[in-house]
Design an enzyme around this catalytic site. Structure first.
Site, PDB file in Angstrom:
ATOM      1  N   SER B  18       7.778  -0.035  10.288  1.00 19.56           N
ATOM      2  CA  SER B  18       6.361  -0.389  10.223  1.00 19.56           C
ATOM      3  C   SER B  18       5.908  -0.682  11.657  1.00 19.56           C
ATOM      4  O   SER B  18       6.327   0.021  12.576  1.00 19.56           O
ATOM      5  CB  SER B  18       6.193  -1.577   9.280  1.00 19.56           C
ATOM      6  OG  SER B  18       4.841  -1.809   9.007  1.00 19.56           O
ATOM      7  N   HIS B  45       5.011   3.076   7.676  1.00 14.05           N
ATOM      8  CA  HIS B  45       3.708   2.581   7.212  1.00 14.05           C
ATOM      9  C   HIS B  45       2.650   3.097   8.171  1.00 14.05           C
ATOM     10  O   HIS B  45       2.845   3.087   9.378  1.00 14.05           O
ATOM     11  CB  HIS B  45       3.678   1.048   7.224  1.00 14.05           C
ATOM     12  CG  HIS B  45       4.616   0.446   6.241  1.00 14.05           C
ATOM     13  ND1 HIS B  45       5.015  -0.863   6.310  1.00 14.05           N
ATOM     14  CD2 HIS B  45       5.253   0.977   5.169  1.00 14.05           C
ATOM     15  CE1 HIS B  45       5.839  -1.122   5.307  1.00 14.05           C
ATOM     16  NE2 HIS B  45       6.008  -0.020   4.608  1.00 14.05           N
ATOM     17  N   ASP B 138       9.016  -4.960   3.287  1.00 11.95           N
ATOM     18  CA  ASP B 138       9.401  -3.672   2.707  1.00 11.95           C
ATOM     19  C   ASP B 138      10.750  -3.248   3.295  1.00 11.95           C
ATOM     20  O   ASP B 138      11.033  -3.508   4.460  1.00 11.95           O
ATOM     21  CB  ASP B 138       8.318  -2.631   3.036  1.00 11.95           C
ATOM     22  CG  ASP B 138       8.367  -1.411   2.127  1.00 11.95           C
ATOM     23  OD1 ASP B 138       9.050  -1.469   1.092  1.00 11.95           O
ATOM     24  OD2 ASP B 138       7.715  -0.407   2.457  1.00 11.95           O
TER      25      ASP B 138
END
Lengths: 271, 194
Positions: B18, B45, B138
């Site tokens: 991310s 992401h 995540d």
């Protein structure tokens, strides 16, 4: 997180088909498995046996279960550049037709159908168009028919509209009521909503444009081919087929009969 | 080469990241051995604009083909697959990709957990999960799933991550096998390239 076993999944799919006529056996396995795990967790079944018992014996619960298995994510002017291509490359070629038939297959709650109606209106074609909007799920259709969306979404939709090449004031297409936006009746007047199951139902008309976006990703290759053949039978020469941003005709028999439009997932039938 | 590598590809690598992870990849990709003999899938992401800028950016750093995943395409070694914006990436048992635009997971679509869990089912002990920089939880559940199936877990050394939370969460909650700086990640990947 619970994880259903492959054999258990087969039992459930057989129950759904034999008892209720819902055929999920050709849905894409990996994502269907996630959907089942998700409902299992959400509805807090302590064991697989209890989940299965409920499915076999509670026909009211089936409605919810089936609704949760299908994905109903949608938005207005989803992928705005796709809509821009419809405006600039597709609609002008349909303008000369006396009558325009469009099918939104798997329309969910209808946001893309209203987007299409706005494009048609701006192209001066709405009065001679008919938009058939179908889905397997009667509840999402009931919601689509109302022409209501959450007001909180309208900022995003308005941005999408502008990116799609819209130059009007987007707010003139709806009236705000409490926390909802209701679209003008004029847009909905040319829409027909109906349940249609792509797995088992047949073609019901001939169309100039079929849109089926992010529905085929939930089907396996065999079912994709079946549905694409159904679309092929429902499209006349020089008509258009539009799919989701990551879907393709590449693995189907339609590939050689359709020519892709530059850049977007829109194909024109040439044979 | 293509025919041959389909048969011999034993390993698969899934990389998740991310905030701060693009910079890591921009350093790792140029030093990867070519051709790539393992399967490589990257889930980052990103903003939900459906453009291909990210794939283009990464492809400038390597001669290995970098491609956004399309629905139903076969998972092949030798290609760097990138999860497309706004879709979860899953893998079927017949080793084809399946896309899914269902609810976000950990506020994310694509979600790293979704791809890691799905890859774990298909690749089992041949899978290496790599979690990079990010300010999100995540990836941890995904790494757990990979471990459960006998795969190998790698995270970026939190001190070298622009956002340490994602690797840190994984280190706290799972049994990570290797905690590596950027150079360490590169050489681990090259050691897989047999």
């Amino acid at each position: 997180m619970v994880m259903i076993e492959d054999e258990q999944m087969d039992l459930l799919l057989t129950d759904l088909f034999e008892r209720y006529g819902y055929d999920f056996t050709h849905y894409a396995r990996a994502s269907l498995k996630r959907r089942i795990n998700r409902v299992w967790s959400l509805d807090k079944f302590p064991s697989f046996a209890e989940l299965r018992y409920r499915i076999r014996n509670d026909s009211e619960y089936i409605k919810r279960f089936v609704e949760e298995l299908t994905v109903n994510v949608t938005e207005m002017f989803r992928d705005p550049f796709f809509y821009r291509a419809l405006r600039t490359d597709v609609l002008p070629t349909l303008a000369a037709k006396p009558f325009i038939r469009i099918w939104h297959a798997g329309c969910s709650t209808g946001e893309e159908v209203f987007s299409m109606a706005i494009l048609l209106k701006e192209a001066g074609l709405l009065h001679k168009s008919l938009l058939y909007a179908t889905d397997i799920n009667p509840d999402v259709l009931a919601s689509a028919r109302k022409g209501i969306v959450a007001l909180s979404q309208m900022k995003q939709y308005s941005e999408n509209y502008v990116l799609s090449g819209g130059v009007a004031d987007f707010s003139m297409y709806y009236t705000a009521q409490y926390s909802y936006a209701k679209f003008l009746d004029e847009l909905a007047e040319r829409m027909v909503f109906s349940t249609h199951n792509l797995v088992s139902d047949r073609s019901f008309n001939e169309f100039d444009l079929i849109l089926c976006r992010n529905v085929l990703i939930y089907f396996d290759k065999a079912l994709q081919q079946r549905v694409l053949s159904l679309f092929d039978e429902s499209l006349g020469l020089l008509s258009y087929l539009a799919l989701g941003a990551k879907e393709t005709l590449r693995f189907s028999t339609l590939e050689t009969k359709y020519r892709p439009l530059n850049g977007e997932k829109i194909w024109r039938k040439i044979v | 080469m293509a025919e041959n590598s389909i048969i011999t590809a034993k390993k698969a690598v899934v990389i998740g990241g991310s905030t701060g992870s693009i910079d890591v990849l921009l350093q790792v990709l140029p030093v990867l051995s070519v051709p790539l003999t393992y399967i490589c899938i990257i889930v980052l992401h990103r903003r939900n604009t459906a453009d291909s800028t990210l794939a283009h950016l990464l492809s400038l750093k390597t001669t290995i083909p970098v491609r956004e995943v399309e629905d139903k395409e076969p998972v092949r070694p030798g290609i760097i697959y990138l999860a497309p914006a706004d879709y979860h990436v899953l893998i079927e048992r017949d080793r084809t990709f399946a896309l899914d635009d269902s609810e976000k997971v950990n506020y994310s679509r694509p979600s790293i957990d979704v791809t890691f869990e799905s890859a774990a089912e298909v690749f089992g002990p041949s899978l290496i999960g790599v979690l990079l920089s990010g300010a999100n939880a995540d990836g941890t559940a995904g790494l757990k799933a990979i471990k459960k199936k006998g795969g190998l877990l790698v995270t970026q050394l939190p001190a070298t991550a622009q956002a340490a939370m994602m690797p840190q969460q994984a280190i706290l909650n799972t049994q990570v096998d290797y905690i590596l700086d950027i150079q360490g990640i590169s050489s681990l990947l090259n050691n897989l390239n047999l």
